[in-house]
Design a protein around this motif. Structure first.
Motif, short mmCIF file in Angstrom:
data_model
loop_
_atom_site.label_atom_id
_atom_site.label_comp_id
_atom_site.label_asym_id
_atom_site.label_seq_id
_atom_site.Cartn_x
_atom_site.Cartn_y
_atom_site.Cartn_z
N LEU A 193 10.65 -0.43 -5.29
CA LEU A 193 9.96 -0.30 -4.01
C LEU A 193 11.00 0.00 -2.92
O LEU A 193 11.98 -0.74 -2.79
N LEU B 96 0.99 -5.38 -5.39
CA LEU B 96 1.57 -5.22 -4.05
C LEU B 96 0.65 -5.84 -3.02
O LEU B 96 1.11 -6.46 -2.06
N VAL C 18 7.06 3.83 -3.88
CA VAL C 18 7.23 3.06 -5.11
C VAL C 18 7.26 4.02 -6.30
O VAL C 18 6.58 5.04 -6.30
#
Lengths: 282, 282
Positions: free
Chosen positions: A26, A158, A99
């Motif tokens: 990320l 997430l 990501v």
């Protein structure tokens, strides 16, 4: 979601994580508050799901509420870190997060017997100068069936980790498209996408179910994807707004200005979703 | 070159002129020094060639030395003032100059018997729902033969008039491309071009002689230009850097973001010719 590493440079933080054993990275603007960068439970491999970040209360603080997130799907033979340069541009130029995951059989992930067979057989086909596109399409379709639920799980994780992301864009060429097209067809969180370097009939059905703004990148002299197949796939997309960008050269020769244009395409559409106008035209 | 009118608004001056009887319009940033805007000899139709501007000594002052110039070729049935909005964007966004001409048989220009016949016959073909692309290609090729030397004469005249322009770009779709492709093939001052909405075999030979960076705009559902013909024409261009942008919709439905992208394409390449980097990506 377990964060297991963090490095930072040039205003961009890069954090390694795993979700259900799938390794990913990320990228975000540096200096955002989070739980020390590394989720210690994650480091020790035994933590609660996302506990480290949740504990930091990011969601309630809302410091980066609604930050657009770009999913970067690497090509065949690549891995998550191949996307680092592009990810850093998304962060530095547009303030987005990005990501990337290792696709099945790629990067740090184990290869199955099927993956090993693919590598051997594709080398044999190439050596014999036999056409490989049908074979590649078959194998990558099998990879995509494994990869799509992994991306969905990462989006879920997430969210649960308290990272308050806004509209989601997908960027992926070649294998990235073979995975990304069915993902975008199935995943309503994806609001805009860049695909390309693909064009097998096996992808048509999913393409027809994609209805978000989409840019399709085609290499005019692609030695792996027949031009007619790529044009037909572009035609099959259900998106009302779709745009085809074709440039001379082979499969791996997408020009730099085209990469920049595709990033601007995503930026323009993700900003629109936030009701903002970045004054971006591409 | 006779300047015959001038209006100004929003920081952009728009001056009407004629060169050898061909009417045109020149757009520039407002406030540049020139001979009062209107060349009085020109107004009275009896002046020395370009005397008014030459007398002002613009060239030696160099106030806008090397300003990029964009030639705007209108489509069939259009005229020079149809290009006004685009011209004003070239000036306001990029600080460039822009020029448009009435094509033969268009705008203020008289129609020949051939032009009149074309209008009648194309209406008949359309009414009978018969294919018109070969007929359009034949007629527009004849227009282009007349229009190309007119553009060359305007470039010469702008130079002689003391307007110190830098690199030249061409933008023109449909009829604009039928004229612009042989113009760019013949005219070394043109450094970058945007073409599109065209694709007849009659244009292939000239396209092969074009070798400057080129963006080609294609409408996926173009009812006047068969898709295969447009793709083949893109493939025929001699340019090392060429990029095809295709979007859904009919001949006159080029989306706004595509117009903006094409302007950025020209801006990026013309700026590069000046050794500058406008930080433009498209």
């Amino acid at each position: 979601m377990h964060f297991i590493s963090e490095i930072s440079s040039g205003g961009v933080s890069q954090r390694g994580f795993t979700v259900d054993g799938v390794p990913g990275v990320l990228w975000q603007p540096d200096g955002l508050p989070h739980a020390g960068g590394v989720n210690r439970e994650g480091l020790h491999g035994a933590g609660l799901h996302g506990a480290g970040l949740h504990g930091a209360g990011l969601h309630s603080e809302g410091r980066h509420a609604g930050r657009p997130l770009v999913l970067l799907g690497h090509g065949g033979g690549g891995d998550k870190l191949r996307m680092a340069e592009q990810a850093r541009r998304c962060v530095a130029r547009y303030g987005f997060a990005a990501v990337a995951l290792d696709a099945p059989g790629h990067g740090e992930r184990p290869r199955t017997a099927q993956d090993e067979r693919f590598v051997t057989e594709i080398a044999e086909l190439l050596a014999a100068r036999r056409p490989i596109s049908a074979w590649v399409a078959r194998h990558t379709a099998a990879l995509a069936e494994r990869a799509v639920p992994e991306w969905v799980a990462v989006l879920d994780a997430l969210g649960e980790a308290g990272e308050d992301f806004g509209p989601v864009g997908f960027w992926g060429l070649s294998l990235g498209s073979v995975v990304g097209i069915p993902l975008a067809a199935a995943e309503p969180r994806i609001a805009a996408a860049v695909f390309g370097l693909a064009g097998h009939a096996a992808q048509t059905e999913a393409a027809a179910r994609v209805n978000v703004p989409m840019e399709f990148v085609l290499q005019w002299d692609d030695e792996l994807v027949p031009r007619e197949g790529a044009l037909a796939l572009f035609g099959a997309f259900g998106s009302r707004e779709k745009t085809l960008h074709a440039n001379p050269g082979g499969h791996v020769e997408v020009p730099e200005f085209q990469l920049a244009a595709s990033e601007r395409f995503l930026a323009r559409h993700l900003a629109q979703h936030l009701g903002r106008d970045l004054d971006i035209t591409e």
